[in-house]
Motif scaffolding. Structure first.
Motif, PDB file in Angstrom:
ATOM      1  N   GLY A 167       0.813  -1.204   0.000  1.00 21.69           N
ATOM      2  CA  GLY A 167       0.000   0.000   0.000  1.00 21.69           C
ATOM      3  C   GLY A 167       0.849   1.257   0.000  1.00 21.69           C
ATOM      4  O   GLY A 167       0.556   2.221  -0.720  1.00 21.69           O
ATOM      5  N   TYR A 168       1.899   1.271   0.801  1.00 22.34           N
ATOM      6  CA  TYR A 168       2.797   2.426   0.850  1.00 22.34           C
ATOM      7  C   TYR A 168       3.531   2.587  -0.480  1.00 22.34           C
ATOM      8  O   TYR A 168       3.662   3.712  -0.995  1.00 22.34           O
ATOM      9  N   ARG A 169       3.966   1.491  -1.042  1.00 20.79           N
ATOM     10  CA  ARG A 169       4.662   1.556  -2.335  1.00 20.79           C
ATOM     11  C   ARG A 169       3.739   2.105  -3.426  1.00 20.79           C
ATOM     12  O   ARG A 169       4.164   2.916  -4.255  1.00 20.79           O
ATOM     13  N   ALA A 170       2.480   1.700  -3.399  1.00 16.89           N
ATOM     14  CA  ALA A 170       1.535   2.153  -4.419  1.00 16.89           C
ATOM     15  C   ALA A 170       1.306   3.657  -4.341  1.00 16.89           C
ATOM     16  O   ALA A 170       1.257   4.334  -5.374  1.00 16.89           O
ATOM     17  N   VAL A 171       1.172   4.191  -3.125  1.00 20.71           N
ATOM     18  CA  VAL A 171       0.928   5.630  -3.022  1.00 20.71           C
ATOM     19  C   VAL A 171       2.174   6.418  -3.403  1.00 20.71           C
ATOM     20  O   VAL A 171       2.071   7.532  -3.961  1.00 20.71           O
ATOM     21  N   ARG A 172       3.358   5.898  -3.142  1.00 21.89           N
ATOM     22  CA  ARG A 172       4.581   6.571  -3.561  1.00 21.89           C
ATOM     23  C   ARG A 172       4.683   6.616  -5.083  1.00 21.89           C
ATOM     24  O   ARG A 172       5.268   7.542  -5.643  1.00 21.89           O
ATOM     25  N   GLN A 173       4.118   5.614  -5.732  1.00 19.89           N
ATOM     26  CA  GLN A 173       4.101   5.570  -7.195  1.00 19.89           C
ATOM     27  C   GLN A 173       2.852   6.225  -7.774  1.00 19.89           C
ATOM     28  O   GLN A 173       2.627   6.156  -8.978  1.00 19.89           O
ATOM     29  N   ARG A 174       2.039   6.841  -6.905  1.00 23.36           N
ATOM     30  CA  ARG A 174       0.816   7.540  -7.290  1.00 23.36           C
ATOM     31  C   ARG A 174      -0.206   6.620  -7.952  1.00 23.36           C
ATOM     32  O   ARG A 174      -1.009   7.035  -8.779  1.00 23.36           O
ATOM     33  N   ARG A 175      -0.179   5.387  -7.578  1.00 27.22           N
ATOM     34  CA  ARG A 175      -1.209   4.420  -8.004  1.00 27.22           C
ATOM     35  C   ARG A 175      -2.269   4.377  -6.896  1.00 27.22           C
ATOM     36  O   ARG A 175      -2.317   3.468  -6.087  1.00 27.22           O
ATOM     37  N   PHE A 176      -3.126   5.394  -6.887  1.00 29.81           N
ATOM     38  CA  PHE A 176      -3.996   5.605  -5.742  1.00 29.81           C
ATOM     39  C   PHE A 176      -5.067   4.528  -5.600  1.00 29.81           C
ATOM     40  O   PHE A 176      -5.471   4.205  -4.485  1.00 29.81           O
ATOM     41  N   ALA A 177      -5.551   3.980  -6.713  1.00 30.75           N
ATOM     42  CA  ALA A 177      -6.548   2.912  -6.621  1.00 30.75           C
ATOM     43  C   ALA A 177      -5.948   1.665  -5.975  1.00 30.75           C
ATOM     44  O   ALA A 177      -6.562   1.040  -5.103  1.00 30.75           O
ATOM     45  N   ASP A 178      -4.721   1.322  -6.398  1.00 30.89           N
ATOM     46  CA  ASP A 178      -4.043   0.177  -5.787  1.00 30.89           C
ATOM     47  C   ASP A 178      -3.726   0.459  -4.325  1.00 30.89           C
ATOM     48  O   ASP A 178      -3.832  -0.435  -3.476  1.00 30.89           O
ATOM     49  N   HIS A 179      -3.323   1.700  -4.045  1.00 34.27           N
ATOM     50  CA  HIS A 179      -3.034   2.086  -2.658  1.00 34.27           C
ATOM     51  C   HIS A 179      -4.253   1.860  -1.776  1.00 34.27           C
ATOM     52  O   HIS A 179      -4.146   1.295  -0.676  1.00 34.27           O
ATOM     53  N   ARG A 180      -5.421   2.292  -2.248  1.00 35.52           N
ATOM     54  CA  ARG A 180      -6.635   2.138  -1.457  1.00 35.52           C
ATOM     55  C   ARG A 180      -6.924   0.663  -1.180  1.00 35.52           C
ATOM     56  O   ARG A 180      -7.235   0.280  -0.045  1.00 35.52           O
ATOM     57  N   GLU A 181      -6.784  -0.176  -2.192  1.00 35.45           N
ATOM     58  CA  GLU A 181      -7.098  -1.595  -2.005  1.00 35.45           C
ATOM     59  C   GLU A 181      -6.154  -2.244  -1.002  1.00 35.45           C
ATOM     60  O   GLU A 181      -6.594  -2.994  -0.118  1.00 35.45           O
ATOM     61  N   TRP A 182      -4.859  -1.983  -1.140  1.00 33.48           N
ATOM     62  CA  TRP A 182      -3.913  -2.611  -0.225  1.00 33.48           C
ATOM     63  C   TRP A 182      -4.073  -2.103   1.200  1.00 33.48           C
ATOM     64  O   TRP A 182      -3.936  -2.863   2.160  1.00 33.48           O
ATOM     65  N   MET A 183      -4.408  -0.822   1.352  1.00 32.24           N
ATOM     66  CA  MET A 183      -4.575  -0.292   2.698  1.00 32.24           C
ATOM     67  C   MET A 183      -5.876  -0.763   3.333  1.00 32.24           C
ATOM     68  O   MET A 183      -5.950  -0.889   4.564  1.00 32.24           O
ATOM     69  N   VAL A 184      -6.907  -1.025   2.536  1.00 31.12           N
ATOM     70  CA  VAL A 184      -8.118  -1.641   3.084  1.00 31.12           C
ATOM     71  C   VAL A 184      -7.784  -3.022   3.638  1.00 31.12           C
ATOM     72  O   VAL A 184      -8.218  -3.392   4.735  1.00 31.12           O
ATOM     73  N   LEU A 244     -11.480 -11.663   4.319  1.00 38.56           N
ATOM     74  CA  LEU A 244     -12.560 -11.995   3.387  1.00 38.56           C
ATOM     75  C   LEU A 244     -13.561 -10.852   3.279  1.00 38.56           C
ATOM     76  O   LEU A 244     -14.054 -10.540   2.189  1.00 38.56           O
ATOM     77  N   PHE A 245     -13.870 -10.222   4.411  1.00 41.70           N
ATOM     78  CA  PHE A 245     -14.779  -9.076   4.383  1.00 41.70           C
ATOM     79  C   PHE A 245     -14.174  -7.937   3.568  1.00 41.70           C
ATOM     80  O   PHE A 245     -14.883  -7.276   2.793  1.00 41.70           O
ATOM     81  N   ALA A 246     -12.869  -7.702   3.725  1.00 40.45           N
ATOM     82  CA  ALA A 246     -12.215  -6.649   2.950  1.00 40.45           C
ATOM     83  C   ALA A 246     -12.284  -6.945   1.455  1.00 40.45           C
ATOM     84  O   ALA A 246     -12.537  -6.040   0.643  1.00 40.45           O
ATOM     85  N   GLU A 247     -12.068  -8.196   1.074  1.00 39.68           N
ATOM     86  CA  GLU A 247     -12.138  -8.557  -0.341  1.00 39.68           C
ATOM     87  C   GLU A 247     -13.554  -8.386  -0.877  1.00 39.68           C
ATOM     88  O   GLU A 247     -13.755  -7.933  -2.010  1.00 39.68           O
ATOM     89  N   TRP A 248     -14.547  -8.754  -0.075  1.00 40.01           N
ATOM     90  CA  TRP A 248     -15.935  -8.533  -0.502  1.00 40.01           C
ATOM     91  C   TRP A 248     -16.197  -7.043  -0.684  1.00 40.01           C
ATOM     92  O   TRP A 248     -16.827  -6.620  -1.654  1.00 40.01           O
ATOM     93  N   TRP A 249     -15.731  -6.234   0.249  1.00 40.71           N
ATOM     94  CA  TRP A 249     -15.942  -4.795   0.192  1.00 40.71           C
ATOM     95  C   TRP A 249     -15.307  -4.198  -1.064  1.00 40.71           C
ATOM     96  O   TRP A 249     -15.886  -3.330  -1.723  1.00 40.71           O
ATOM     97  N   LEU A 250     -14.106  -4.675  -1.409  1.00 38.19           N
ATOM     98  CA  LEU A 250     -13.399  -4.134  -2.556  1.00 38.19           C
ATOM     99  C   LEU A 250     -13.991  -4.587  -3.882  1.00 38.19           C
ATOM    100  O   LEU A 250     -13.892  -3.878  -4.887  1.00 38.19           O
ATOM    101  N   HIS A 251     -14.595  -5.762  -3.902  1.00 34.22           N
ATOM    102  CA  HIS A 251     -15.048  -6.350  -5.158  1.00 34.22           C
ATOM    103  C   HIS A 251     -16.553  -6.598  -5.179  1.00 34.22           C
ATOM    104  O   HIS A 251     -17.022  -7.448  -5.938  1.00 34.22           O
TER     105      HIS A 251
END
Length: 241
Positions: free
Chosen positions: A146-163, A221-228
């Motif tokens: 999640g931290y790596r994604a936000v440093r690369q400005r991949r904000f959608a990926d950042h949100r998913e990993w941090m969830v 599992l709840f996080a994956e349901w929430w994301l998808h």
């Protein structure tokens, strides 16, 4: 006759709508649950007295220091996570949101390393060790990604990993829910026996192992349901913002 070129000025984007509290009804209960958890768990370790620990501390010299670091940094992590999940703060005070995010990542990394060390001293055998070790590795991995994604400005990926990271981070809170539920189902006699433990009660041993797995698997599992979850539902939420 000369023609004039007229350049249309794009309309300004409308300001984002405020997110009403009733569209995020979970933030207040989450904050209350976190506060109750910290108020009941943290004081036992503030004085650095091993005899007050909720878990036995006679598991080697590295166990209790790692446990204390894990608990102190975990308390900061949970508090920062609540701030991160608060939509009003994110919308009205983005600078505070960014700083609380940095605090979350740093405390989560320390918490994860502490959990990885503590998990090597299980109270309920090899399955308990595997459950807690796998949890610590996944928690650290999701946080780093999640931290790596936000440093690369991949904000959608950042949100998913941090969830995912946050869901795993709250596994310790979920564990406090699963243990009494599982005891009530599989070992109700232990509720009235103050001497019952994983060492002298096989049902309590099974409860400790099962709770160690459920506390983070169900959250993830709840996080994956929430994301998808279904796009139609997410579209309705987006339109309501």
């Amino acid at each position: 006759m000369a023609t004039e070129t007229i350049t249309a000025t794009p309309a300004a984007a409308p300001p984002p709508r405020a997110v009403h509290w009733w569209r995020r009804p979970w933030i207040a209960p989450l904050a209350v649950i976190t506060a109750i958890f910290l108020a009941t768990a943290l004081p036992r370790y503030v004085g650095l007295d091993p005899t007050l620990s909720l878990v036995p501390t006679d598991r080697g010299p590295a166990f209790y220091p790692a446990l204390v670091i894990h608990i102190f940094s975990g308390s900061i992590m949970l508090s920062a996570a609540v701030l991160q999940l608060w939509p009003w703060l994110r919308a009205h005070h983005p600078r505070v949101h960014r700083w609380s995010g940095r605090v979350y990542v740093l405390s989560a990394l320390v918490t994860g390393v502490g959990a990885l060390i503590v998990s090597q001293f299980p109270s309920a055998g090899s399955s308990h060790l595997v459950a807690n070790t796998l949890f610590a590795v996944l928690f650290l991995a999701c946080t780093v990604l999640g931290y790596r994604a936000v440093r690369q400005r991949r904000f959608a990926d950042h949100r998913e990993w941090m969830v995912r990271s946050t869901a795993l981070g709250f596994a310790i809170v979920a564990n406090r829910f699963w243990i009494p539920v599982l005891i009530a189902i599989f070992a109700p006699e232990a509720l009235t026996d103050p001497n019952a433990s994983v060492d002298n009660n096989p049902e309590i041993h099974a409860v400790a192992v099962t709770s160690a797995w459920l506390s983070w698997i169900v959250n993830l599992l709840f996080a994956e349901w929430w994301l998808h979850r279904k796009p139609k539902k997410r579209a309705r939420v987006d339109r309501a913002r």
